[in-house]
Design a protein around this motif. Structure first.
Motif, PDB file in Angstrom:
ATOM      1  N   ASP A 167       0.820  -1.203   0.000  1.00 23.19           N
ATOM      2  CA  ASP A 167       0.000   0.000   0.000  1.00 23.19           C
ATOM      3  C   ASP A 167       0.862   1.265   0.000  1.00 23.19           C
ATOM      4  O   ASP A 167       0.584   2.213  -0.729  1.00 23.19           O
ATOM      5  CB  ASP A 167      -0.946   0.021   1.205  1.00 23.19           C
ATOM      6  CG  ASP A 167      -2.031  -1.030   1.092  1.00 23.19           C
ATOM      7  OD1 ASP A 167      -2.385  -1.388  -0.058  1.00 23.19           O
ATOM      8  OD2 ASP A 167      -2.519  -1.487   2.139  1.00 23.19           O
ATOM      9  N   SER A 168       1.900   1.287   0.818  1.00 24.45           N
ATOM     10  CA  SER A 168       2.753   2.476   0.856  1.00 24.45           C
ATOM     11  C   SER A 168       3.525   2.644  -0.456  1.00 24.45           C
ATOM     12  O   SER A 168       3.724   3.759  -0.932  1.00 24.45           O
ATOM     13  CB  SER A 168       3.718   2.415   2.040  1.00 24.45           C
ATOM     14  OG  SER A 168       4.613   1.338   1.887  1.00 24.45           O
ATOM     15  N   LEU A 169       3.933   1.527  -1.065  1.00 27.72           N
ATOM     16  CA  LEU A 169       4.629   1.608  -2.349  1.00 27.72           C
ATOM     17  C   LEU A 169       3.688   2.080  -3.454  1.00 27.72           C
ATOM     18  O   LEU A 169       4.088   2.865  -4.321  1.00 27.72           O
ATOM     19  CB  LEU A 169       5.233   0.258  -2.719  1.00 27.72           C
ATOM     20  CG  LEU A 169       6.451  -0.167  -1.894  1.00 27.72           C
ATOM     21  CD1 LEU A 169       6.872  -1.575  -2.254  1.00 27.72           C
ATOM     22  CD2 LEU A 169       7.598   0.796  -2.121  1.00 27.72           C
ATOM     23  N   ARG A 170       2.435   1.630  -3.433  1.00 31.57           N
ATOM     24  CA  ARG A 170       1.464   2.099  -4.417  1.00 31.57           C
ATOM     25  C   ARG A 170       1.252   3.603  -4.292  1.00 31.57           C
ATOM     26  O   ARG A 170       1.200   4.331  -5.285  1.00 31.57           O
ATOM     27  CB  ARG A 170       0.131   1.372  -4.233  1.00 31.57           C
ATOM     28  CG  ARG A 170       0.090   0.037  -4.895  1.00 31.57           C
ATOM     29  CD  ARG A 170      -1.330  -0.527  -4.881  1.00 31.57           C
ATOM     30  NE  ARG A 170      -1.264  -1.960  -4.978  1.00 31.57           N
ATOM     31  CZ  ARG A 170      -1.440  -2.819  -3.987  1.00 31.57           C
ATOM     32  NH1 ARG A 170      -1.769  -2.380  -2.795  1.00 31.57           N
ATOM     33  NH2 ARG A 170      -1.323  -4.109  -4.186  1.00 31.57           N
ATOM     34  N   HIS A 171       1.125   4.051  -3.056  1.00 24.46           N
ATOM     35  CA  HIS A 171       0.924   5.481  -2.818  1.00 24.46           C
ATOM     36  C   HIS A 171       2.131   6.290  -3.300  1.00 24.46           C
ATOM     37  O   HIS A 171       1.986   7.336  -3.940  1.00 24.46           O
ATOM     38  CB  HIS A 171       0.655   5.733  -1.333  1.00 24.46           C
ATOM     39  CG  HIS A 171       0.448   7.163  -0.991  1.00 24.46           C
ATOM     40  ND1 HIS A 171      -0.654   7.864  -1.409  1.00 24.46           N
ATOM     41  CD2 HIS A 171       1.202   8.041  -0.291  1.00 24.46           C
ATOM     42  CE1 HIS A 171      -0.570   9.104  -0.974  1.00 24.46           C
ATOM     43  NE2 HIS A 171       0.559   9.237  -0.290  1.00 24.46           N
ATOM     44  N   GLU A 172       3.320   5.821  -3.005  1.00 27.73           N
ATOM     45  CA  GLU A 172       4.527   6.522  -3.439  1.00 27.73           C
ATOM     46  C   GLU A 172       4.647   6.528  -4.964  1.00 27.73           C
ATOM     47  O   GLU A 172       5.019   7.538  -5.565  1.00 27.73           O
ATOM     48  CB  GLU A 172       5.762   5.867  -2.826  1.00 27.73           C
ATOM     49  CG  GLU A 172       7.045   6.608  -3.102  1.00 27.73           C
ATOM     50  CD  GLU A 172       8.248   6.002  -2.409  1.00 27.73           C
ATOM     51  OE1 GLU A 172       9.352   6.480  -2.695  1.00 27.73           O
ATOM     52  OE2 GLU A 172       8.087   5.068  -1.603  1.00 27.73           O
ATOM     53  N   ASN A 173       4.303   5.416  -5.609  1.00 25.80           N
ATOM     54  CA  ASN A 173       4.326   5.368  -7.074  1.00 25.80           C
ATOM     55  C   ASN A 173       3.331   6.340  -7.678  1.00 25.80           C
ATOM     56  O   ASN A 173       3.622   6.998  -8.681  1.00 25.80           O
ATOM     57  CB  ASN A 173       4.031   3.951  -7.569  1.00 25.80           C
ATOM     58  CG  ASN A 173       5.242   3.045  -7.469  1.00 25.80           C
ATOM     59  OD1 ASN A 173       6.361   3.517  -7.413  1.00 25.80           O
ATOM     60  ND2 ASN A 173       4.995   1.747  -7.441  1.00 25.80           N
ATOM     61  N   GLN A 217       2.337   9.160  -6.345  1.00 28.10           N
ATOM     62  CA  GLN A 217       2.894  10.503  -6.164  1.00 28.10           C
ATOM     63  C   GLN A 217       3.979  10.797  -7.198  1.00 28.10           C
ATOM     64  O   GLN A 217       4.017  11.874  -7.793  1.00 28.10           O
ATOM     65  CB  GLN A 217       3.471  10.669  -4.762  1.00 28.10           C
ATOM     66  CG  GLN A 217       2.431  10.809  -3.685  1.00 28.10           C
ATOM     67  CD  GLN A 217       3.076  10.961  -2.319  1.00 28.10           C
ATOM     68  OE1 GLN A 217       4.211  10.559  -2.102  1.00 28.10           O
ATOM     69  NE2 GLN A 217       2.331  11.547  -1.397  1.00 28.10           N
ATOM     70  N   LEU A 218       4.865   9.836  -7.418  1.00 24.90           N
ATOM     71  CA  LEU A 218       5.952  10.034  -8.382  1.00 24.90           C
ATOM     72  C   LEU A 218       5.413  10.166  -9.804  1.00 24.90           C
ATOM     73  O   LEU A 218       5.883  10.995 -10.577  1.00 24.90           O
ATOM     74  CB  LEU A 218       6.949   8.882  -8.298  1.00 24.90           C
ATOM     75  CG  LEU A 218       7.784   8.830  -7.014  1.00 24.90           C
ATOM     76  CD1 LEU A 218       8.605   7.551  -6.973  1.00 24.90           C
ATOM     77  CD2 LEU A 218       8.680  10.038  -6.890  1.00 24.90           C
ATOM     78  N   SER A 236       2.496  11.306 -10.643  1.00 22.37           N
ATOM     79  CA  SER A 236       1.825  12.595 -10.790  1.00 22.37           C
ATOM     80  C   SER A 236       2.852  13.722 -10.966  1.00 22.37           C
ATOM     81  O   SER A 236       2.627  14.664 -11.721  1.00 22.37           O
ATOM     82  CB  SER A 236       0.925  12.888  -9.594  1.00 22.37           C
ATOM     83  OG  SER A 236       1.690  13.140  -8.428  1.00 22.37           O
ATOM     84  N   LYS A 237       3.997  13.618 -10.292  1.00 22.96           N
ATOM     85  CA  LYS A 237       5.045  14.628 -10.458  1.00 22.96           C
ATOM     86  C   LYS A 237       5.666  14.555 -11.848  1.00 22.96           C
ATOM     87  O   LYS A 237       5.947  15.573 -12.463  1.00 22.96           O
ATOM     88  CB  LYS A 237       6.135  14.457  -9.408  1.00 22.96           C
ATOM     89  CG  LYS A 237       5.737  14.907  -8.036  1.00 22.96           C
ATOM     90  CD  LYS A 237       6.876  14.732  -7.059  1.00 22.96           C
ATOM     91  CE  LYS A 237       6.442  15.108  -5.654  1.00 22.96           C
ATOM     92  NZ  LYS A 237       7.527  14.884  -4.691  1.00 22.96           N
ATOM     93  N   LEU A 238       5.885  13.350 -12.349  1.00 23.09           N
ATOM     94  CA  LEU A 238       6.490  13.192 -13.665  1.00 23.09           C
ATOM     95  C   LEU A 238       5.514  13.537 -14.779  1.00 23.09           C
ATOM     96  O   LEU A 238       5.927  13.967 -15.852  1.00 23.09           O
ATOM     97  CB  LEU A 238       6.984  11.755 -13.853  1.00 23.09           C
ATOM     98  CG  LEU A 238       8.228  11.368 -13.082  1.00 23.09           C
ATOM     99  CD1 LEU A 238       8.525   9.889 -13.266  1.00 23.09           C
ATOM    100  CD2 LEU A 238       9.410  12.191 -13.527  1.00 23.09           C
ATOM    101  N   GLY A 239       4.242  13.363 -14.542  1.00 27.77           N
ATOM    102  CA  GLY A 239       3.255  13.602 -15.573  1.00 27.77           C
ATOM    103  C   GLY A 239       2.924  15.055 -15.793  1.00 27.77           C
ATOM    104  O   GLY A 239       2.267  15.405 -16.774  1.00 27.77           O
ATOM    105  N   LYS A 240       3.371  15.932 -14.915  1.00 20.22           N
ATOM    106  CA  LYS A 240       3.072  17.346 -15.060  1.00 20.22           C
ATOM    107  C   LYS A 240       3.856  17.925 -16.234  1.00 20.22           C
ATOM    108  O   LYS A 240       5.055  17.720 -16.347  1.00 20.22           O
ATOM    109  CB  LYS A 240       3.429  18.121 -13.787  1.00 20.22           C
ATOM    110  CG  LYS A 240       2.537  17.800 -12.620  1.00 20.22           C
ATOM    111  CD  LYS A 240       2.929  18.607 -11.417  1.00 20.22           C
ATOM    112  CE  LYS A 240       2.070  18.232 -10.225  1.00 20.22           C
ATOM    113  NZ  LYS A 240       2.467  18.940  -9.023  1.00 20.22           N
ATOM    114  N   PRO A 241       3.188  18.662 -17.103  1.00 22.82           N
ATOM    115  CA  PRO A 241       3.926  19.288 -18.204  1.00 22.82           C
ATOM    116  C   PRO A 241       4.784  20.438 -17.693  1.00 22.82           C
ATOM    117  O   PRO A 241       4.489  21.049 -16.669  1.00 22.82           O
ATOM    118  CB  PRO A 241       2.821  19.806 -19.132  1.00 22.82           C
ATOM    119  CG  PRO A 241       1.635  19.961 -18.244  1.00 22.82           C
ATOM    120  CD  PRO A 241       1.774  18.927 -17.150  1.00 22.82           C
TER     121      PRO A 241
END
Length: 81
Positions: free
Chosen positions: A10-16, A18-19, A21-26
């Motif tokens: 669960d914590s790894l899913r949440h961290e993935n 978040q990462l 969403s950060k990478l997907g930002k233009p």
């Protein structure tokens, strides 16, 4: 009896999430600022060509410093996260 190992899925899913969403930002605005600075750098190189080709060392190094400062600003504006 519970297993002796921790389940961190669960914590790894949440961290993935978040990462991703950060990478997907233009890059958006920063990219346009960087492209504008690259254009400004090209324009400065064209305008400062007499200083770069002249015989005065002070003008040469000043023109080179101006062009380098604009190039560094363009790189920092795009590469910064």
């Amino acid at each position: 009896m519970p297993t002796p190992y921790r389940d961190e899925n669960d914590s790894l899913r949440h961290e993935n999430e978040q990462l991703r969403s950060k990478l997907g930002k233009p890059m958006g605005r920063r990219l346009w600022i960087g492209l504008g600075l690259v254009g400004l750098d090209f324009g400065a190189a064209m305008l400062l060509r007499p200083w770069l080709n002249g015989g005065d060392d002070v003008k040469f190094w000043a023109a080179l410093a101006i062009i380098a400062a604009i190039a560094v600003a363009a790189t920092v504006s795009v590469a910064r996260r």
